[in-house]
Design a protein around this motif. Structure first.
Motif, PDB file in Angstrom:
ATOM      1  N   HIS A  45       0.823  -1.213   0.000  1.00 46.08           N
ATOM      2  CA  HIS A  45       0.000   0.000   0.000  1.00 46.08           C
ATOM      3  C   HIS A  45       0.858   1.265   0.000  1.00 46.08           C
ATOM      4  N   GLN A  46       1.897   1.295   0.822  1.00 38.63           N
ATOM      5  CA  GLN A  46       2.720   2.499   0.922  1.00 38.63           C
ATOM      6  C   GLN A  46       3.454   2.788  -0.381  1.00 38.63           C
ATOM      7  N   ALA A  47       3.852   1.758  -1.103  1.00 45.95           N
ATOM      8  CA  ALA A  47       4.521   1.953  -2.392  1.00 45.95           C
ATOM      9  C   ALA A  47       3.570   2.604  -3.403  1.00 45.95           C
ATOM     10  N   VAL A  48       2.324   2.156  -3.390  1.00 43.19           N
ATOM     11  CA  VAL A  48       1.316   2.751  -4.282  1.00 43.19           C
ATOM     12  C   VAL A  48       1.117   4.222  -3.919  1.00 43.19           C
ATOM     13  N   LEU A  49       1.036   4.513  -2.624  1.00 43.75           N
ATOM     14  CA  LEU A  49       0.897   5.908  -2.181  1.00 43.75           C
ATOM     15  C   LEU A  49       2.106   6.741  -2.603  1.00 43.75           C
ATOM     16  N   ASP A  50       3.291   6.176  -2.472  1.00 49.10           N
ATOM     17  CA  ASP A  50       4.509   6.893  -2.877  1.00 49.10           C
ATOM     18  C   ASP A  50       4.436   7.288  -4.344  1.00 49.10           C
ATOM     19  N   ILE A  51       4.046   6.350  -5.185  1.00 51.19           N
ATOM     20  CA  ILE A  51       3.974   6.626  -6.625  1.00 51.19           C
ATOM     21  C   ILE A  51       2.912   7.686  -6.908  1.00 51.19           C
ATOM     22  N   ARG A  52       1.750   7.555  -6.290  1.00 54.02           N
ATOM     23  CA  ARG A  52       0.677   8.541  -6.491  1.00 54.02           C
ATOM     24  C   ARG A  52       1.094   9.929  -6.029  1.00 54.02           C
ATOM     25  N   ALA A  69       5.504   5.949 -15.675  1.00 52.80           N
ATOM     26  CA  ALA A  69       5.658   4.879 -16.670  1.00 52.80           C
ATOM     27  C   ALA A  69       7.056   4.263 -16.595  1.00 52.80           C
ATOM     28  N   SER A  70       8.076   5.095 -16.409  1.00 52.03           N
ATOM     29  CA  SER A  70       9.451   4.595 -16.292  1.00 52.03           C
ATOM     30  C   SER A  70       9.622   3.720 -15.057  1.00 52.03           C
ATOM     31  N   ILE A  71       9.047   4.165 -13.941  1.00 47.64           N
ATOM     32  CA  ILE A  71       9.139   3.396 -12.695  1.00 47.64           C
ATOM     33  C   ILE A  71       8.450   2.044 -12.851  1.00 47.64           C
ATOM     34  N   LEU A  72       7.229   2.052 -13.388  1.00 53.00           N
ATOM     35  CA  LEU A  72       6.475   0.811 -13.546  1.00 53.00           C
ATOM     36  C   LEU A  72       7.156  -0.146 -14.528  1.00 53.00           C
ATOM     37  N   LYS A  73       7.728   0.399 -15.582  1.00 50.32           N
ATOM     38  CA  LYS A  73       8.432  -0.440 -16.559  1.00 50.32           C
ATOM     39  C   LYS A  73       9.665  -1.086 -15.912  1.00 50.32           C
ATOM     40  N   ALA A  74      10.411  -0.296 -15.145  1.00 50.98           N
ATOM     41  CA  ALA A  74      11.601  -0.834 -14.468  1.00 50.98           C
ATOM     42  C   ALA A  74      11.216  -1.914 -13.464  1.00 50.98           C
ATOM     43  N   ILE A  75      10.131  -1.684 -12.723  1.00 47.91           N
ATOM     44  CA  ILE A  75       9.674  -2.683 -11.751  1.00 47.91           C
ATOM     45  C   ILE A  75       9.281  -3.976 -12.463  1.00 47.91           C
ATOM     46  N   GLU A  81      11.470  -6.570  -1.505  1.00 50.65           N
ATOM     47  CA  GLU A  81      11.909  -7.776  -0.815  1.00 50.65           C
ATOM     48  C   GLU A  81      11.403  -8.987  -1.574  1.00 50.65           C
ATOM     49  N   ILE A  82      12.173 -10.051  -1.509  1.00 51.52           N
ATOM     50  CA  ILE A  82      11.763 -11.317  -2.107  1.00 51.52           C
ATOM     51  C   ILE A  82      11.489 -12.279  -0.966  1.00 51.52           C
ATOM     52  N   SER A  83      10.284 -12.809  -0.932  1.00 49.07           N
ATOM     53  CA  SER A  83       9.932 -13.747   0.136  1.00 49.07           C
ATOM     54  C   SER A  83      10.374 -15.160  -0.241  1.00 49.07           C
ATOM     55  N   GLU A  84      10.332 -16.036   0.730  1.00 51.92           N
ATOM     56  CA  GLU A  84      10.757 -17.418   0.491  1.00 51.92           C
ATOM     57  C   GLU A  84       9.828 -18.166  -0.461  1.00 51.92           C
ATOM     58  N   ASP A  85       8.602 -17.681  -0.614  1.00 51.23           N
ATOM     59  CA  ASP A  85       7.666 -18.326  -1.545  1.00 51.23           C
ATOM     60  C   ASP A  85       7.694 -17.660  -2.924  1.00 51.23           C
ATOM     61  N   ASN A  86       8.826 -17.006  -3.242  1.00 52.15           N
ATOM     62  CA  ASN A  86       9.048 -16.350  -4.535  1.00 52.15           C
ATOM     63  C   ASN A  86       8.041 -15.254  -4.854  1.00 52.15           C
ATOM     64  N   MET A  87       7.621 -14.532  -3.834  1.00 52.10           N
ATOM     65  CA  MET A  87       6.780 -13.348  -4.010  1.00 52.10           C
ATOM     66  C   MET A  87       7.690 -12.127  -3.878  1.00 52.10           C
ATOM     67  N   LEU A  88       7.598 -11.216  -4.804  1.00 57.89           N
ATOM     68  CA  LEU A  88       8.403 -10.011  -4.767  1.00 57.89           C
ATOM     69  C   LEU A  88       7.499  -8.858  -4.361  1.00 57.89           C
ATOM     70  N   SER A  89       7.806  -8.219  -3.250  1.00 60.83           N
ATOM     71  CA  SER A  89       6.982  -7.126  -2.722  1.00 60.83           C
ATOM     72  C   SER A  89       7.681  -5.791  -2.916  1.00 60.83           C
ATOM     73  N   ILE A  90       7.013  -4.891  -3.625  1.00 63.56           N
ATOM     74  CA  ILE A  90       7.508  -3.521  -3.762  1.00 63.56           C
ATOM     75  C   ILE A  90       7.107  -2.800  -2.478  1.00 63.56           C
ATOM     76  N   LEU A  91       8.100  -2.384  -1.701  1.00 66.75           N
ATOM     77  CA  LEU A  91       7.845  -1.806  -0.386  1.00 66.75           C
ATOM     78  C   LEU A  91       7.638  -0.292  -0.425  1.00 66.75           C
ATOM     79  N   ARG A  92       8.548   0.394  -1.088  1.00 68.67           N
ATOM     80  CA  ARG A  92       8.494   1.856  -1.152  1.00 68.67           C
ATOM     81  C   ARG A  92       9.098   2.308  -2.468  1.00 68.67           C
ATOM     82  N   VAL A  93       8.706   3.492  -2.913  1.00 71.79           N
ATOM     83  CA  VAL A  93       9.312   4.159  -4.062  1.00 71.79           C
ATOM     84  C   VAL A  93       9.573   5.586  -3.597  1.00 71.79           C
ATOM     85  N   LEU A  94      10.839   5.882  -3.283  1.00 70.00           N
ATOM     86  CA  LEU A  94      11.186   7.143  -2.646  1.00 70.00           C
ATOM     87  C   LEU A  94      12.150   7.957  -3.496  1.00 70.00           C
ATOM     88  N   ASP A  95      12.044   9.260  -3.377  1.00 71.25           N
ATOM     89  CA  ASP A  95      12.980  10.164  -4.024  1.00 71.25           C
ATOM     90  C   ASP A  95      14.339   9.950  -3.363  1.00 71.25           C
TER      91      ASP A  95
END
Length: 102
Positions: free
Chosen positions: A7-14, A35-41, A77-91
């Motif tokens: 949620h916080q990463a989405v807020l950061d981008i917005r 668009a650049s951030i989302l493409k890189a992610i 972060e990458i979890s042990e079940d191969n889930m990649l979580s975008i935590l924050r997008v900060l300046d």
């Protein structure tokens, strides 16, 4: 690998998009940056280790990784079940260590 945005990463981008579009008055630049951030992610799906380990760079105990897009840092972060979580997008000019660990 599945990518999930916290949620916080989405807020950061917005907030970044709104600041550039509304405060700075440049909607086109705001859209281009997002668009650049989302493409890189999206590249993380096939290359999850492309970011730098925060633990190695700053000698702290954490599994958080990051990479740079323009002046922004994408933390994930990458979890042990191969889930990649975008935590924050900060300046990168922010005190991102204090924001993440403070």
């Amino acid at each position: 690998m599945k990518i999930v945005y916290k949620h916080q990463a989405v807020l950061d981008i917005r907030q970044t998009q709104e600041y550039i579009a509304e405060t700075l008055g440049n909607k086109r630049a705001a859209q281009k940056l997002v668009a650049s951030i989302l493409k890189a992610i999206s590249l993380l799906e096939e290359n999850p280790m492309m970011g730098v380990s925060m633990g190695a760079k700053f000698e702290i105990k954490t599994s958080i990784r990051f990479f740079i897009v323009a002046k922004h840092l994408v933390f994930y972060e990458i979890s042990e079940d191969n889930m990649l979580s975008i935590l924050r997008v900060l300046d990168g000019r922010q005190d991102y260590l204090a924001i993440l660990f403070g």
